[in-house]
Design an enzyme around this catalytic site. Structure first.
Site, PDB file in Angstrom:
ATOM      1  N   SER A 113       0.986  -1.080   0.101  1.00  0.00           N
ATOM      2  CA  SER A 113       0.627  -0.034   0.181  1.00  0.00           C
ATOM      3  C   SER A 113       1.146   1.374  -0.050  1.00  0.00           C
ATOM      4  CB  SER A 113      -1.077  -0.261   1.121  1.00  0.00           C
ATOM      5  OG  SER A 113      -1.385   1.216   1.271  1.00  0.00           O
ATOM      6  N   SER A 114       0.353   2.237  -1.400  1.00  0.00           N
ATOM      7  CA  SER A 114       0.677   3.629  -0.645  1.00  0.00           C
ATOM      8  C   SER A 114       1.252   4.034   0.514  1.00  0.00           C
ATOM      9  CB  SER A 114       0.573   4.532  -1.656  1.00  0.00           C
ATOM     10  OG  SER A 114      -0.829   4.817  -1.005  1.00  0.00           O
ATOM     11  N   CYS A 115       0.509   3.468   1.849  1.00  0.00           N
ATOM     12  CA  CYS A 115       0.711   4.097   3.025  1.00  0.00           C
ATOM     13  C   CYS A 115       2.094   3.960   3.136  1.00  0.00           C
ATOM     14  CB  CYS A 115      -0.444   3.499   4.231  1.00  0.00           C
ATOM     15  SG  CYS A 115      -0.454   2.309   4.564  1.00  0.00           S
ATOM     16  N   LYS A 146       2.492  -3.625   6.111  1.00  0.00           N
ATOM     17  CA  LYS A 146       3.043  -4.319   4.804  1.00  0.00           C
ATOM     18  C   LYS A 146       4.059  -3.937   4.839  1.00  0.00           C
ATOM     19  CE  LYS A 146      -0.512  -4.655   2.942  1.00  0.00           C
ATOM     20  NZ  LYS A 146      -0.803  -5.952   2.082  1.00  0.00           N
TER      21      LYS A 146
END
Length: 363
Positions: A113-115, A146
């Protein structure tokens, strides 16, 4: 066009998380690849249980794995269940990655995820920005898990020579999304709010925060296409950003959603709610160099997502569900469905090698 270094034709391909939005999109896209699609039943395989995952992997021996299973949710869900988000994601991804190693899986893709990137990373965010600053507090538990997943793939590549790669998608939306207002992300939440306001003839809808943060969005079918492209053309330790390369302010997005849905009322703000990261736009230079770009525009994608919502092709997850409800096979945040007609897709026959959903349940 880059060279295909790994063909999926004739392979046994396991999609972990095939009932979730991302996993089901990957299944749809795999249907044209001439491969056999494997899925694992929730009743028999809890991805948080190492012995169950290893037994299943040893029995069915997939050639390739897409790891799209995770516990996900919006700001409220992350804040309410930090231990669940961290533990469940750490455990299930470690189990699948290690079991794939033990079963001699040829290739594995981990979806992050881009987070994972720092809250104040330079924009657009390049892959090398990882671990260069503090995370956004509203989703740090999910982000830490992640980061561990992509580093675990890199570790198996370094120590064991495994062809395990990682893709980091931006904010995704589309068929199979979660429309529960307590646990959903911004796009499905806006679509549902605008729809209900239109049906109930409300004069206004309220959005969280100031509306000034900018976000990037990618249709889930484009994401699935990018993932298959990377699976076939990419093999390296570094993860690859998967995005559209364009962003939009949340308030501007709200106006666009309202226009598509047909709600003509006022948009107000709740400044007591958090904005989250000010901006999150991924650099997609590496992905473009590999020869992939999205096909579905934002307005077109929102219209398609709204049609799917009206047709009942979505999941609604309650933020009140208990931790034990999660089996780990879905990429939707909680496992108690309140309203859903979504089912595993029916796969067409591909000439010479029929793609099919293996009879392993509906995980």
């Amino acid at each position: 066009m880059p060279e295909v270094i790994y063909s999926l034709a004739g392979k046994r391909v396991y999609v972990a998380g095939h009932r979730g939005m991302v996993g089901s999109a990957i299944v749809r896209r795999l249907a044209s690849e001439g491969c056999e699609i494997l899925t694992a039943p929730r009743a028999d395989v809890d991805l948080r249980r190492q012995e169950q995952v290893e037994a299943w992997m040893s029995k069915y021996r997939p050639d390739a794995v897409f790891l799209a299973a995770a516990r996900v949710g919006g700001i409220l869900a992350n804040a309410t269940y930090p231990a669940d988000f961290l533990y469940d994601n750490l455990v299930l991804q470690a189990n699948v990655i290690h079991a794939a190693h033990k079963a001699d899986v040829e290739k594995l893709m981990f979806l992050g995820s881009s987070c994972i990137y720092p809250k104040f990373a330079d924009q657009p965010i390049v892959e090398d920005a990882l671990l260069t600053g503090s995370l956004e507090p509203t989703n740090e538990w999910y982000a830490i898990a992640k980061i561990a997943g992509l580093k675990l793939c890199a570790a198996y590549r370094k120590q064991h020579g495994k062809d395990f790669i990682s893709a980091m998608p931006t904010n995704l939306y589309g068929p199979g999304d979660n429309f529960d207002l307590d646990s959903s992300h911004v796009m499905p939440a806006l679509i549902r709010k605008a729809h209900e306001a239109k049906i109930n003839r409300q004069r206004e809808i309220c959005i969280w925060g100031t509306g000034t943060p900018r976000r990037e969005f990618l249709h889930v079918d484009d994401c699935a296409d990018a993932c298959l492209h990377l699976m076939k053309t990419y093999s390296a330790e570094s993860h690859v950003n998967v995005g559209s390369g364009e962003d939009i302010a949340i308030l501007e997005l709200a106006h666009l959603v309202c226009k598509v849905v047909g709600f003509e009322g006022k948009i107000t703000h709740d400044p007591t709610k958090p904005d989250g990261t000010p901006r999150k736009l991924l650099s997609v230079d590496k992905l473009r160099t590999l020869g992939w770009s999205p096909r579905i525009g934002l307005k077109e994608g929102i219209a398609g997502a709204y049609r799917s919502f009206l047709d009942g092709h979505y999941l609604e997850r309650s933020n009140r569900a208990i931790s034990g409800d999660l089996s780990g096979q879905s990429d939707i945040s909680f496992e108690r469905a309140k309203t859903s007609t979504l089912s595993a897709p029916t796969l067409p026959t591909v000439a010479h090698h029929p793609s099919r959903m293996a009879n392993l349940g509906e995980g």
